[in-house]
Design an enzyme around this catalytic site. Structure first.
Site, PDB file in Angstrom:
ATOM      1  N   LYS A 106     -11.310   1.419   1.180  1.00  0.00           N
ATOM      2  CA  LYS A 106     -10.958   0.307   2.058  1.00  0.00           C
ATOM      3  C   LYS A 106     -11.887   0.332   3.465  1.00  0.00           C
ATOM      4  O   LYS A 106     -12.384  -0.738   3.898  1.00  0.00           O
ATOM      5  CB  LYS A 106      -9.620  -0.059   2.237  1.00  0.00           C
ATOM      6  CG  LYS A 106      -8.929  -0.422   1.077  1.00  0.00           C
ATOM      7  CD  LYS A 106      -7.230  -0.623   1.127  1.00  0.00           C
ATOM      8  CE  LYS A 106      -6.813  -0.864  -0.092  1.00  0.00           C
ATOM      9  NZ  LYS A 106      -5.225  -0.810  -0.121  1.00  0.00           N
ATOM     10  N   GLN A 150      -0.536   0.910   3.854  1.00  0.00           N
ATOM     11  CA  GLN A 150      -0.722   1.353   2.320  1.00  0.00           C
ATOM     12  C   GLN A 150       0.548   1.739   1.608  1.00  0.00           C
ATOM     13  O   GLN A 150       1.563   2.392   2.333  1.00  0.00           O
ATOM     14  CB  GLN A 150      -1.787   2.721   2.040  1.00  0.00           C
ATOM     15  CG  GLN A 150      -1.998   2.895   0.871  1.00  0.00           C
ATOM     16  CD  GLN A 150      -2.861   2.007   0.052  1.00  0.00           C
ATOM     17  OE1 GLN A 150      -3.606   1.246   0.684  1.00  0.00           O
ATOM     18  NE2 GLN A 150      -2.880   1.911  -1.467  1.00  0.00           N
ATOM     19  N   ASP A 190      -3.034  -8.059   3.685  1.00  0.00           N
ATOM     20  CA  ASP A 190      -2.435  -7.795   2.689  1.00  0.00           C
ATOM     21  C   ASP A 190      -1.747  -9.197   1.794  1.00  0.00           C
ATOM     22  O   ASP A 190      -1.546  -9.211   0.384  1.00  0.00           O
ATOM     23  CB  ASP A 190      -1.530  -6.780   2.507  1.00  0.00           C
ATOM     24  CG  ASP A 190      -1.841  -5.365   1.898  1.00  0.00           C
ATOM     25  OD1 ASP A 190      -2.886  -5.541   1.019  1.00  0.00           O
ATOM     26  OD2 ASP A 190      -1.333  -4.446   2.173  1.00  0.00           O
TER      27      ASP A 190
HETATM   28  N1  GUN Z   1      -0.954  -0.045  -2.700  1.00  0.00           N
HETATM   29  C1  GUN Z   1      -1.509  -0.175  -3.943  1.00  0.00           C
HETATM   30  N2  GUN Z   1      -1.966  -1.441  -3.668  1.00  0.00           N
HETATM   31  C2  GUN Z   1      -1.904  -1.781  -2.574  1.00  0.00           C
HETATM   32  C3  GUN Z   1      -2.455  -2.833  -1.690  1.00  0.00           C
HETATM   33  O1  GUN Z   1      -3.134  -3.982  -2.459  1.00  0.00           O
HETATM   34  N3  GUN Z   1      -2.072  -2.719  -0.421  1.00  0.00           N
HETATM   35  C4  GUN Z   1      -1.141  -1.942   0.018  1.00  0.00           C
HETATM   36  N4  GUN Z   1      -0.903  -2.125   1.398  1.00  0.00           N
HETATM   37  N5  GUN Z   1      -0.754  -1.088  -0.682  1.00  0.00           N
HETATM   38  C5  GUN Z   1      -1.214  -0.833  -1.938  1.00  0.00           C
END
Ligand code: GUN
Length: 284
Positions: free
Chosen positions: A53, A97, A120
């Protein structure tokens, strides 16, 4: 019939390139979109995701901060960190995350993120806005799936869409986005009595369960569009989705592969949301 592939890598590249152009335009006005990513603990998969990311941000000219915290971090300390980022004018998007260690209440953490920085799309304000058709951040995976449908000229209006899975981060927002696009939507889940009876009626199937072979060829209407959100490993340890790809490809009209399908689009849509957050901040 052999299905056409919806290439998530190629589409994500196009999305990133459009985002990069808009980032450059903002930067020429002195604004650099910024994303903060917080990861708590040392879950190996999470470490890989957050690294990607942050690298994606750099690739389109965005500013990013990767905040790695130990698994022992207290909930209060995490909430304090989020409040500081909420007030930081250089940060337009905040992503914590998931999963978080068991001693931290994930819902409380998500609700502490400012809705204006909720890239998100997990905040209850974002989910509520989607539910009633108001503007707000869309969860990245379903948002990416909608882009994939658009990319092949598939207008959901009047179509029957079946979403398999009812999670807050994929299944439910996916169903809402399809509904907003005027599809007739069925949500199936672990207690659905006859899944195949539903999927056989579907023009569009989105599989988001997290289990291999949830969708097999006998469950698919010829020509249907199949979007596979799953991310699993087969017995050989090879990455695979929720759909029996080889067999379903013989029946479907379009299908997304795993890897190289929804995954890259999820990452690309995080950049879109961060860009939109920065553009909104620039207007205010
Ligand atoms: N864990 C797995 N996928 C995601 C996501 O798209 N966002 C976040 N914050 N955590 C994740």
């Amino acid at each position: 019939m052999s299905a056409q592939i919806i290439d998530g890598n190629a589409l994500a590249k196009q999305v990133r390139s459009a985002v990069a152009q808009q980032v450059a335009a903002l930067r020429s006005r002195g604004i650099q979109p910024g994303l903060a990513v917080i990861v708590v603990g040392d879950d190996p998969a999470s470490q890989v995701y957050v690294k990607h990311k942050v690298a994606d941000c750099e690739g389109v000219g965005m500013h990013s901060v990767l905040d790695r915290q130990p698994a022992t971090l207290s909930e209060d300390a995490l909430l304090e960190r989020i409040r500081a980022l909420n007030a930081d004018p250089d940060i337009h998007g905040i992503l914590v995350q998931l999963p978080l260690p068991a001693h931290i209440d994930a819902a409380k953490v998500i609700e502490t993120i400012s809705p204006a920085k909720d890239v998100d799309g997990f905040h209850v304000a974002s989910a509520g806005a989607l539910m009633i058709g108001r503007p707000g951040f869309r969860a990245c995976t379903p948002y990416g799936c909608m882009k994939m449908l658009q990319s092949i000229g598939c207008d959901p209006r009047g179509k029957h869409a079946v979403v398999i899975g009812r999670s807050n981060i994929v299944g439910k927002p996916m169903a809402m986005l399809l509904l907003q696009a005027n599809a007739t939507v069925t949500i199936c889940h672990s207690a659905t009595a006859d899944l195949a009876a539903h999927t056989r009626q579907a023009d569009i199937v989105v599989a988001a369960v997290g289990r291999r072979n949830v969708l097999t060829a006998d469950m698919v209407k010829p020509g249907a569009v199949i979007i596979d959100v799953g991310m699993n490993r087969d017995e050989a340890g090879k990455l695979c989705g929720d759909v029996d790809f080889a067999a379903v490809s013989e029946v479907a009209g379009w299908i997304t592969p795993v890897p190289g399908g929804v995954g890259p689009m999820t990452r690309a849509m995080l950049l879109v949301n961060t860009l939109e957050a920065a553009q909104a901040a620039a207007r205010s």
